[in-house]
Design a protein around this motif. Structure first.
Motif, PDB file in Angstrom:
ATOM      1  N   GLU A   1      46.054  23.188  68.034  1.00  0.00           N
ATOM      2  CA  GLU A   1      47.014  22.195  68.499  1.00  0.00           C
ATOM      3  C   GLU A   1      47.995  21.777  67.411  1.00  0.00           C
ATOM      4  N   ASN A   2      47.625  21.983  66.139  1.00  0.00           N
ATOM      5  CA  ASN A   2      48.449  21.486  65.042  1.00  0.00           C
ATOM      6  C   ASN A   2      49.158  22.571  64.254  1.00  0.00           C
ATOM      7  N   VAL A   3      48.508  23.702  64.084  1.00  0.00           N
ATOM      8  CA  VAL A   3      49.051  24.732  63.190  1.00  0.00           C
ATOM      9  C   VAL A   3      48.885  26.122  63.792  1.00  0.00           C
ATOM     10  N   ALA A   4      49.671  27.053  63.276  1.00  0.00           N
ATOM     11  CA  ALA A   4      49.486  28.463  63.612  1.00  0.00           C
ATOM     12  C   ALA A   4      48.550  29.058  62.569  1.00  0.00           C
ATOM     13  N   VAL A   5      47.272  29.154  62.899  1.00  0.00           N
ATOM     14  CA  VAL A   5      46.319  29.737  61.956  1.00  0.00           C
ATOM     15  C   VAL A   5      46.674  31.211  61.793  1.00  0.00           C
ATOM     16  N   PRO A   6      46.843  31.679  60.567  1.00  0.00           N
ATOM     17  CA  PRO A   6      47.374  33.036  60.341  1.00  0.00           C
ATOM     18  C   PRO A   6      46.387  34.149  60.684  1.00  0.00           C
ATOM     19  N   VAL A   7      46.189  34.373  61.987  1.00  0.00           N
ATOM     20  CA  VAL A   7      45.259  35.399  62.450  1.00  0.00           C
ATOM     21  C   VAL A   7      45.728  36.787  62.020  1.00  0.00           C
ATOM     22  N   SER A   8      47.037  37.009  61.987  1.00  0.00           N
ATOM     23  CA  SER A   8      47.533  38.323  61.564  1.00  0.00           C
ATOM     24  C   SER A   8      47.113  38.634  60.137  1.00  0.00           C
ATOM     25  N   ALA A   9      46.953  37.585  59.321  1.00  0.00           N
ATOM     26  CA  ALA A   9      46.474  37.804  57.955  1.00  0.00           C
ATOM     27  C   ALA A   9      45.063  38.365  57.980  1.00  0.00           C
ATOM     28  N   GLY A  10      44.261  37.954  58.963  1.00  0.00           N
ATOM     29  CA  GLY A  10      42.931  38.522  59.106  1.00  0.00           C
ATOM     30  C   GLY A  10      42.967  39.964  59.559  1.00  0.00           C
ATOM     31  N   LEU A  11      43.901  40.294  60.436  1.00  0.00           N
ATOM     32  CA  LEU A  11      44.032  41.679  60.896  1.00  0.00           C
ATOM     33  C   LEU A  11      44.434  42.612  59.762  1.00  0.00           C
ATOM     34  N   LEU A  12      45.131  42.063  58.754  1.00  0.00           N
ATOM     35  CA  LEU A  12      45.577  42.886  57.631  1.00  0.00           C
ATOM     36  C   LEU A  12      44.421  43.526  56.876  1.00  0.00           C
ATOM     37  N   ALA A  13      43.254  42.898  56.939  1.00  0.00           N
ATOM     38  CA  ALA A  13      42.109  43.428  56.201  1.00  0.00           C
ATOM     39  C   ALA A  13      41.671  44.788  56.719  1.00  0.00           C
ATOM     40  N   ASP A  14      42.015  45.093  57.967  1.00  0.00           N
ATOM     41  CA  ASP A  14      41.626  46.395  58.541  1.00  0.00           C
ATOM     42  C   ASP A  14      42.668  46.804  59.574  1.00  0.00           C
ATOM     43  N   VAL A  15      43.845  47.169  59.103  1.00  0.00           N
ATOM     44  CA  VAL A  15      44.927  47.547  60.012  1.00  0.00           C
ATOM     45  C   VAL A  15      44.556  48.791  60.811  1.00  0.00           C
ATOM     46  N   GLU A  16      43.890  49.742  60.143  1.00  0.00           N
ATOM     47  CA  GLU A  16      43.479  50.962  60.850  1.00  0.00           C
ATOM     48  C   GLU A  16      42.510  50.629  61.981  1.00  0.00           C
ATOM     49  N   GLY A  17      41.566  49.723  61.699  1.00  0.00           N
ATOM     50  CA  GLY A  17      40.627  49.314  62.733  1.00  0.00           C
ATOM     51  C   GLY A  17      41.314  48.599  63.889  1.00  0.00           C
ATOM     52  N   TYR A  18      42.338  47.821  63.568  1.00  0.00           N
ATOM     53  CA  TYR A  18      43.126  47.132  64.593  1.00  0.00           C
ATOM     54  C   TYR A  18      43.806  48.141  65.511  1.00  0.00           C
ATOM     55  N   HIS A  19      44.406  49.170  64.939  1.00  0.00           N
ATOM     56  CA  HIS A  19      45.066  50.187  65.756  1.00  0.00           C
ATOM     57  C   HIS A  19      44.051  50.996  66.560  1.00  0.00           C
ATOM     58  N   GLN A  20      42.893  51.258  65.979  1.00  0.00           N
ATOM     59  CA  GLN A  20      41.842  51.962  66.720  1.00  0.00           C
ATOM     60  C   GLN A  20      41.343  51.113  67.890  1.00  0.00           C
ATOM     61  N   ALA A  21      41.299  49.802  67.692  1.00  0.00           N
ATOM     62  CA  ALA A  21      40.858  48.901  68.767  1.00  0.00           C
ATOM     63  C   ALA A  21      41.854  48.918  69.915  1.00  0.00           C
ATOM     64  N   LEU A  22      43.147  48.997  69.612  1.00  0.00           N
ATOM     65  CA  LEU A  22      44.153  49.104  70.670  1.00  0.00           C
ATOM     66  C   LEU A  22      43.968  50.399  71.450  1.00  0.00           C
TER      67      LEU A  22
END
Length: 387
Positions: free
Chosen positions: A240-261
């Motif tokens: 409700e207050n902030v945009a928690v930087p979830v994309s920063a968490g995805l950066l730790a495993d970009v390849e895994g993120y693309h594999q998940a898609l």
């Protein structure tokens, strides 16, 4: 593959004809036809569902626990999310360049693009209460402003694909749905994203994966899709207050993120739900570290600034913590004073070693806050969880 994983429909495919403008190299290719998901209920594995529930609680707790003061750092976290989302697509720039670009500085095209992404994220948060097809187009319009080649805010009218050839979708690894299908698919996606009977982080992950599968724009789909994820988090009340930087968490495993898609398109929602759950936990940990670093910096400022307590220099400290690059116009606006009256407090912070002045352009910056933000970005790219 588990029964839960197979309960989500996989993509279907339809034959399309490619007619290149040159008249040579035409032929047939297969374009994706995603399922309509408005009335579907994703059933991730027990592991993924539990991780998503835990992560959603962590996001809400972070937002609530620090909400009374994190709001002051909201611009910093928003810019961190913007930079991380852009970095997934190899758009990188220093914190100093990004903040300077927002004040009109030229010289870093990447920084300008990331600054535009920040504006798009803010638009996503502003539009979260009324998520709609038009809201998504508005996010993209702001993100791609100044890039008319990619028709900002307009659905694509051509094929887009992922593959080794830039001139033809024939033989591509993935070809997004035919452009005539986009309005109906987006309407269906919005109906799914605005439901309140689904576990919130599962809904966020699936909505994001479906958006990336539709790929409705000619460019900027990844950044717009991650802005949409922030909007859905806000819409569902997870934050409700902030945009928690979830994309920063995805950066730790970009390849895994693309594999998940890719797995999502094959009918398995669990990997993308797990990716968002793990990314959220990393984001909370990393954001807490960033805020602690900024707190420590601010405490050190209080020992260095020796001007009278009534001076606007003290008020300027809080402004610098969330806007570590300033010009006189911005400082005056934030302080609510005329521009000439902004110079004395700026100089007081320079004299205290809190700000440095850039001679070639009238900017003042906090190297300490910028360093903390750059350290946040560096931690985000590591595979281990930040401590």
């Amino acid at each position: 593959m588990s029964n839960a994983a197979t309960s989500w429909p996989a993509l279907e495919w339809e034959s399309q004809v490619w007619l290149p403008t040159t008249g040579f190299g035409g032929g047939r290719y297969k374009a994706a036809v995603p399922p309509l998901i408005a009335m579907l209920t994703p059933q991730p594995s027990a592991e993924a569902a539990e991780a998503a529930s835990t992560a959603a609680n962590a996001l809400s707790r972070f937002d609530a626990e620090l909400g009374h003061r994190v709001a002051a750092f909201a611009p910093v976290l928003l810019r961190s999310e913007s930079a991380s989302s852009s970095r997934i697509e190899n758009l990188t720039a220093s914190a100093r360049a990004i903040f300077s670009a927002e004040l009109g500085a030229k010289g870093s095209r990447n920084a300008e693009l990331i600054a535009a992404n920040t504006q798009s994220l803010q638009a996503a948060l502003n539009l979260s209460a009324g998520l709609s097809s038009d809201a998504i187009r508005d996010m993209h319009r702001i993100l791609m402003a100044g890039q008319p080649r990619h028709t900002p805010g307009e659905w694509r009218d051509q094929a887009v694909w992922i593959g080794t050839r830039a001139d033809s979708p024939i033989g591509a690894d993935y070809v997004a749905p035919d452009h005539v299908r986009i309005p109906a698919f987006i309407t269906d996606l919005v109906a799914f994203a605005t439901r309140h009977d689904l576990a919130p982080l599962t809904a966020v992950a699936v909505a994001h994966a479906q958006f990336e599968t539709i790929h409705p724009f000619s460019d900027g789909n990844g950044r717009t899709g991650r802005a949409l994820a922030q909007a859905v988090l806000r819409h569902r009340g997870v934050t409700e207050n902030v945009a928690v930087p979830v994309s920063a968490g995805l950066l730790a495993d970009v390849e895994g993120y693309h594999q998940a898609l890719t797995a999502y398109r094959a009918g398995d929602v669990s990997p993308i739900v797990l990716a968002f759950a793990n990314a959220s936990m990393r984001a909370v940990s990393n954001a807490r570290r960033l805020i602690a670093d900024i707190d420590e910096i601010q405490r050190s400022w209080a020992t260095r600034l020796t001007v009278r307590r009534s001076s606007n220099a003290w008020r300027l400290l809080d402004i610098v913590a969330r806007r570590p690059v300033l010009d006189a116009v911005t400082a005056a606006r934030e302080l609510g004073v005329q521009r000439p009256n902004a110079y004395p407090p700026l100089q007081a912070l320079v004299d205290a070693g809190i700000l440095t002045a850039k001679a070639e352009r009238p900017f003042w910056r906090s190297t300490e806050i910028l360093g903390a933000i750059d350290a946040f970005a560096e931690r985000a790219g590591r595979r281990e969880m930040p401590r």
